[in-house]
Motif scaffolding. Sequence first.
Motif, PDB file in Angstrom:
ATOM      1  N   SER A 167     -66.242 -38.071   4.200  1.00  0.00           N
ATOM      2  CA  SER A 167     -66.440 -37.616   2.731  1.00  0.00           C
ATOM      3  C   SER A 167     -67.430 -36.971   2.598  1.00  0.00           C
ATOM      4  N   VAL A 168     -68.134 -36.053   3.494  1.00  0.00           N
ATOM      5  CA  VAL A 168     -69.076 -34.845   3.925  1.00  0.00           C
ATOM      6  C   VAL A 168     -68.638 -33.863   4.376  1.00  0.00           C
ATOM      7  N   LEU A 169     -67.884 -33.519   4.867  1.00  0.00           N
ATOM      8  CA  LEU A 169     -66.829 -32.955   6.037  1.00  0.00           C
ATOM      9  C   LEU A 169     -65.825 -31.840   5.102  1.00  0.00           C
ATOM     10  N   PRO A 170     -65.751 -30.681   5.580  1.00  0.00           N
ATOM     11  CA  PRO A 170     -66.168 -29.637   6.403  1.00  0.00           C
ATOM     12  C   PRO A 170     -67.780 -29.475   6.296  1.00  0.00           C
ATOM     13  N   ALA A 171     -69.071 -29.194   6.769  1.00  0.00           N
ATOM     14  CA  ALA A 171     -70.493 -29.517   6.561  1.00  0.00           C
ATOM     15  C   ALA A 171     -70.586 -28.502   7.576  1.00  0.00           C
ATOM     16  N   LEU A 172     -71.460 -27.109   6.986  1.00  0.00           N
ATOM     17  CA  LEU A 172     -72.044 -26.260   7.564  1.00  0.00           C
ATOM     18  C   LEU A 172     -73.494 -25.867   7.423  1.00  0.00           C
ATOM     19  N   LEU A 173     -74.408 -25.996   8.731  1.00  0.00           N
ATOM     20  CA  LEU A 173     -76.118 -25.925   8.609  1.00  0.00           C
ATOM     21  C   LEU A 173     -76.170 -24.634   9.347  1.00  0.00           C
ATOM     22  N   VAL A 174     -77.172 -24.394   9.031  1.00  0.00           N
ATOM     23  CA  VAL A 174     -77.688 -22.999   9.151  1.00  0.00           C
ATOM     24  C   VAL A 174     -79.157 -22.860   9.663  1.00  0.00           C
ATOM     25  N   TYR A 175     -79.854 -22.536  10.379  1.00  0.00           N
ATOM     26  CA  TYR A 175     -80.980 -22.676  11.998  1.00  0.00           C
ATOM     27  C   TYR A 175     -81.437 -21.597  11.890  1.00  0.00           C
ATOM     28  N   LYS A 176     -82.216 -21.012  11.431  1.00  0.00           N
ATOM     29  CA  LYS A 176     -83.133 -19.882  12.038  1.00  0.00           C
ATOM     30  C   LYS A 176     -84.401 -20.259  12.811  1.00  0.00           C
ATOM     31  N   ALA A 177     -85.339 -20.163  13.884  1.00  0.00           N
ATOM     32  CA  ALA A 177     -86.511 -20.716  14.702  1.00  0.00           C
ATOM     33  C   ALA A 177     -86.611 -21.911  14.942  1.00  0.00           C
ATOM     34  N   GLY A 178     -85.386 -22.980  14.996  1.00  0.00           N
ATOM     35  CA  GLY A 178     -85.510 -24.154  14.716  1.00  0.00           C
ATOM     36  C   GLY A 178     -86.033 -24.804  13.059  1.00  0.00           C
ATOM     37  N   GLU A 179     -85.417 -24.458  11.950  1.00  0.00           N
ATOM     38  CA  GLU A 179     -85.694 -24.463  10.816  1.00  0.00           C
ATOM     39  C   GLU A 179     -84.256 -24.661  10.023  1.00  0.00           C
ATOM     40  N   LEU A 180     -84.544 -25.609   9.220  1.00  0.00           N
ATOM     41  CA  LEU A 180     -83.169 -25.692   8.818  1.00  0.00           C
ATOM     42  C   LEU A 180     -83.002 -24.847   6.716  1.00  0.00           C
ATOM     43  N   VAL A 181     -82.367 -23.664   7.166  1.00  0.00           N
ATOM     44  CA  VAL A 181     -82.290 -22.833   6.343  1.00  0.00           C
ATOM     45  C   VAL A 181     -81.451 -23.050   5.306  1.00  0.00           C
ATOM     46  N   GLY A 182     -80.219 -23.732   5.175  1.00  0.00           N
ATOM     47  CA  GLY A 182     -78.841 -24.000   4.948  1.00  0.00           C
ATOM     48  C   GLY A 182     -78.644 -25.118   5.190  1.00  0.00           C
ATOM     49  N   ASN A 183     -78.164 -25.635   3.889  1.00  0.00           N
ATOM     50  CA  ASN A 183     -77.138 -26.843   4.400  1.00  0.00           C
ATOM     51  C   ASN A 183     -76.289 -26.962   3.743  1.00  0.00           C
ATOM     52  N   PHE A 184     -75.138 -27.549   3.836  1.00  0.00           N
ATOM     53  CA  PHE A 184     -73.675 -27.192   2.642  1.00  0.00           C
ATOM     54  C   PHE A 184     -73.031 -28.795   3.358  1.00  0.00           C
ATOM     55  N   LEU A 185     -72.897 -29.211   2.190  1.00  0.00           N
ATOM     56  CA  LEU A 185     -72.022 -30.855   2.453  1.00  0.00           C
ATOM     57  C   LEU A 185     -70.899 -30.679   1.707  1.00  0.00           C
ATOM     58  N   SER A 186     -69.941 -30.572   2.374  1.00  0.00           N
ATOM     59  CA  SER A 186     -68.670 -30.373   1.875  1.00  0.00           C
ATOM     60  C   SER A 186     -68.279 -29.472   0.964  1.00  0.00           C
ATOM     61  N   ILE A 187     -68.330 -28.240   2.274  1.00  0.00           N
ATOM     62  CA  ILE A 187     -68.855 -26.741   1.986  1.00  0.00           C
ATOM     63  C   ILE A 187     -67.065 -26.750   0.943  1.00  0.00           C
ATOM     64  N   SER A 188     -66.265 -26.722   1.635  1.00  0.00           N
ATOM     65  CA  SER A 188     -65.038 -26.910   1.288  1.00  0.00           C
ATOM     66  C   SER A 188     -64.923 -26.956  -0.558  1.00  0.00           C
ATOM     67  N   GLU A 189     -65.616 -27.108  -1.199  1.00  0.00           N
ATOM     68  CA  GLU A 189     -65.352 -27.843  -2.525  1.00  0.00           C
ATOM     69  C   GLU A 189     -65.722 -27.050  -3.192  1.00  0.00           C
ATOM     70  N   HIS A 190     -66.832 -26.185  -2.548  1.00  0.00           N
ATOM     71  CA  HIS A 190     -67.604 -24.563  -3.004  1.00  0.00           C
ATOM     72  C   HIS A 190     -66.810 -23.524  -3.159  1.00  0.00           C
ATOM     73  N   LEU A 191     -64.969 -23.792  -2.544  1.00  0.00           N
ATOM     74  CA  LEU A 191     -64.744 -22.454  -1.721  1.00  0.00           C
ATOM     75  C   LEU A 191     -63.237 -23.011  -2.790  1.00  0.00           C
ATOM     76  N   ASN A 192     -62.800 -21.629  -2.740  1.00  0.00           N
ATOM     77  CA  ASN A 192     -61.061 -22.416  -3.832  1.00  0.00           C
ATOM     78  C   ASN A 192     -60.276 -22.787  -2.581  1.00  0.00           C
ATOM     79  N   GLU A 193     -58.972 -23.647  -2.902  1.00  0.00           N
ATOM     80  CA  GLU A 193     -58.542 -24.365  -2.198  1.00  0.00           C
ATOM     81  C   GLU A 193     -58.114 -23.937  -1.036  1.00  0.00           C
ATOM     82  N   GLU A 194     -57.039 -22.577  -1.617  1.00  0.00           N
ATOM     83  CA  GLU A 194     -57.185 -21.726   0.276  1.00  0.00           C
ATOM     84  C   GLU A 194     -58.198 -20.740  -0.099  1.00  0.00           C
ATOM     85  N   PHE A 195     -58.733 -20.971   1.158  1.00  0.00           N
ATOM     86  CA  PHE A 195     -59.716 -20.355   1.429  1.00  0.00           C
ATOM     87  C   PHE A 195     -59.742 -18.965   2.605  1.00  0.00           C
TER      88      PHE A 195
END
Length: 226
Positions: A167-195
């Motif tokens: 239910s939370v996939l696809p998920a996109l996690l972004v890290y820098k220097a070991g720190e989580l700087v972006g946490n996007f669960l169900s990222i496709s919901e933020h995009l068009n149906e065809e992206f």
Amino acid sequence: MITGPKGVINDWRKFKLESEDHESIPPSKRELLRQMSSPYQSNSKETAIQRRLSRKMSMQEYELLQDEDEGVLRKYRKQCMQEMHQRLSFGPKFGCLYELESGEQFLDVIEKEHRLTMVVVHIYEDKVKGCDALNNCITCLAMEYPTVKFCKIKASDTGAGDRFSDSVLPALLVYKAGELVGNFLSISEHLNEEFFAVDVESFLNEYGLLPEKEFGACQNAQEDVE
């Protein structure tokens, strides 16, 4: 090494000479290009006659440069920009999408990567809607942003599958220097149906998670067609 204006002009002349189809260049023009690409070095003993000849040659050069092929000039500018990017780019280069196969590899890529490297991890499962499309998108972005490390890992391989249900996939996690700087669960919901890659790129740029874009495969392919 950054050269001055004269060095840039001489580099352009050499590039032009090497890029031209020699059979299509009149001998007189070919010789002029050759001379212009390897000008003599002036010194304090240069005579007034030599200076006048130099000025006359400069007018010939100017007239010749005015007639240069725009396609060659565009390629020269592109080469200069690529060389500048190489001089100014720091840290490791990647250029592809990495497959992580265990939670240990997942932790290693987060904790052991260079502190200046942005790490983007796609958590997915094969049969979940949007996951295949996102993998294709970040494969393209990995080539266009070689200083960013793009990875993918199946939720079932992370060792924390209960946190990454379908239910939370696809998920996109972004890290820098070991720190989580972006946490996007169900990222496709933020995009068009065809992206597409450009949509994911715009989304990440909204959060300032991508560096300045380098010359990518898509851009190079388009210019080669022109």
